[in-house]
Design an enzyme around this catalytic site. Structure first.
Site, mmCIF file in Angstrom:
data_model
loop_
_atom_site.group_PDB
_atom_site.id
_atom_site.type_symbol
_atom_site.label_atom_id
_atom_site.label_comp_id
_atom_site.label_asym_id
_atom_site.label_seq_id
_atom_site.Cartn_x
_atom_site.Cartn_y
_atom_site.Cartn_z
ATOM 1 N N GLU A 1 51.969 -4.995 54.251
ATOM 2 C CA GLU A 1 52.609 -5.372 52.997
ATOM 3 C C GLU A 1 51.978 -4.634 51.814
ATOM 4 O O GLU A 1 52.674 -4.189 50.895
ATOM 5 C CB GLU A 1 52.492 -6.880 52.781
ATOM 6 N N ALA B 1 45.988 5.041 90.752
ATOM 7 C CA ALA B 1 46.910 5.921 91.457
ATOM 8 C C ALA B 1 46.740 5.699 92.949
ATOM 9 O O ALA B 1 45.621 5.480 93.430
ATOM 10 C CB ALA B 1 46.643 7.388 91.101
ATOM 11 N N ARG C 1 44.479 5.658 77.559
ATOM 12 C CA ARG C 1 43.087 5.473 77.135
ATOM 13 C C ARG C 1 42.972 5.453 75.612
ATOM 14 O O ARG C 1 42.243 4.631 75.047
ATOM 15 C CB ARG C 1 42.212 6.605 77.683
ATOM 16 N N THR D 1 32.911 4.213 91.542
ATOM 17 C CA THR D 1 33.758 5.218 90.910
ATOM 18 C C THR D 1 32.903 6.251 90.181
ATOM 19 O O THR D 1 33.183 7.457 90.229
ATOM 20 C CB THR D 1 34.750 4.558 89.935
ATOM 21 N N LEU E 1 35.405 9.682 81.169
ATOM 22 C CA LEU E 1 36.169 8.579 80.555
ATOM 23 C C LEU E 1 36.514 8.864 79.097
ATOM 24 O O LEU E 1 36.422 7.988 78.237
ATOM 25 C CB LEU E 1 35.406 7.245 80.677
ATOM 26 N N ARG F 1 40.255 13.593 76.615
ATOM 27 C CA ARG F 1 40.279 15.055 76.425
ATOM 28 C C ARG F 1 41.651 15.674 76.647
ATOM 29 O O ARG F 1 41.919 16.771 76.175
ATOM 30 C CB ARG F 1 39.258 15.712 77.350
ATOM 31 N N GLU G 1 40.092 1.005 85.113
ATOM 32 C CA GLU G 1 40.611 2.122 85.911
ATOM 33 C C GLU G 1 40.096 2.151 87.345
ATOM 34 O O GLU G 1 40.520 2.989 88.127
ATOM 35 C CB GLU G 1 40.298 3.450 85.220
#
Length: 357
Positions: free
Chosen positions: A57, A163, A192, A204, A212, A215, A293
């Site tokens: 506003e 995936a 991300r 992982t 992470l 890029r 992830e």
């Protein structure tokens, strides 16, 4: 609910479009857009651009040209979310509306924040402002769904992403396998950029050595959150590099190999559910959107505890037929689209039924 006219829908949709420009910058505040309309012409518009900055506003009023400022009291103010009536990082928007002598305000959806929750509307009506609500209300609620989880459940909005191969496997232990198409990677990095924090587990980190970052997309990289209950990691992994964003590290015991000052170490109490502890600590740090992830163990933790809100499954044509099975969940399919050789499926938590298999 007031009857909806086509012009009302047109201008509220413009509010939605403006509000979306703030996604990725305003969390844990909601994205909000506003337009000022005088005789079917927009004379000012704005959106909440960054957390702690002026509200929509304020931006809309500020954008009005000096030669049109005298038209503000005779204009209609359209807002995607109920104007606030509390003092936070900025003054109440209801004060601004009354100071500008705006007599007609039209809103998509009330604010779910219990500190507002219709009180902004009531303040305006008590002051003689005509207030209309419910214009494209379901779309308005969808736009602020993440904020609603933050404010009503006192935790971040949790997005799961992974995936999987065409046979339902996400990888093999100790071996880095790229499943998705490079174009899908760009989409993942945009996700991300729209999140406040990104989380992965120790396995992982050990297998993929990810950074992470965003890029492959525009936008700031999220806060990095590492789940390492066994305290097995050290600072040689890319994820621990100081790249200008905070790192939050969770473990069950103190890890003497993690000592850098830019890494915040948090240790699980022995009697606390890990997911609850993680979400509580991140909520305290104003993390509104958490992207999880992987790996599968971590994803399944959130699924088992039913502390997820949205999931994005990238179904690839990769032929991997053994290894680590992909998570299995149930929910409402909200989207499905192709990206080169991949199919991306969006799933939303169905609060009315079990979502665990």
């Amino acid at each position: 609910m007031s009857a909806i006219t086509n012009p009302d829908q047109l201008y509220i949709r413009r509010c939605f479009t403006l509000a979306r420009r703030g996604i990725g910058h305003v969390s844990p505040n909601p994205p909000v857009g506003a337009v000022l309309v005088y005789q079917d012409k927009i004379i000012g518009e704005g959106y909440h651009q960054r957390f702690g900055g002026p509200h929509a506003e304020v931006e809309a009023v500020k954008s009005v040209a000096s030669e049109h400022r005298h038209l503000i009291p005779a204009s209609i103010l359209y807002v995607s979310l109920e104007p606030c009536c509390i003092t936070g990082k900025t003054p109440p928007c209801t004060n601004l509306i009354l100071a500008e002598k705006i007599k007609d305000v039209r809103i998509s959806t009330p604010d779910p924040n219990p500190l507002v929750a219709g009180q902004g509307i009531e303040i305006l009506r008590q002051a003689g402002v005509q207030v209309q609500t419910g214009i494209l209300e379901e779309e308005g609620k969808e736009l602020i769904r993440m904020f609603a989880v933050n404010i009503l459940l006192n935790r971040p909005y949790v997005i799961l992403k992974w995936a999987q191969s065409k046979y339902g496997y996400v990888g093999q232990i100790g071996k880095r396998i790229l499943l998705s198409h490079p174009h899908t990677l760009q989409w993942s990095h945009r996700l991300r950029a729209e999140s406040d924090a990104i989380m992965v587990g120790a396995r992982t980190v050990q297998t993929d050595n990810p950074s992470l970052t965003t890029r492959h997309a525009t936008g700031d990289s999220p806060v990095r959150v590492i789940y390492d209950p066994g305290a097995s990691l050290d600072e040689t992994y890319l994820v621990f590099q100081n790249m200008g964003q905070r790192i939050v590290y969770f473990s069950a015991t103190d890890n003497s190999k993690i000592t850098a000052p830019h890494i915040e170490k948090l240790i699980f109490p022995s009697d606390e559910v890990h997911v609850d502890f993680i979400l509580d600590k991140l909520n305290q740090q104003k993390i509104g959107i958490l992207l999880v992830e992987g790996g599968t163990y971590l994803l399944n933790m959130f699924i088992t505890e039913e502390k997820w809100d949205e999931a994005w499954v990238i179904q690839t044509d990769h032929s991997l037929a053994d290894g680590v099975k992909a998570p299995n969940l149930r929910g409402l399919k909200i989207d499905k689209f192709r990206m080169e050789t991949d199919t991306v499926i969006g799933i939303r938590q169905n609060r009315g039924t079990t979502n665990r298999t």
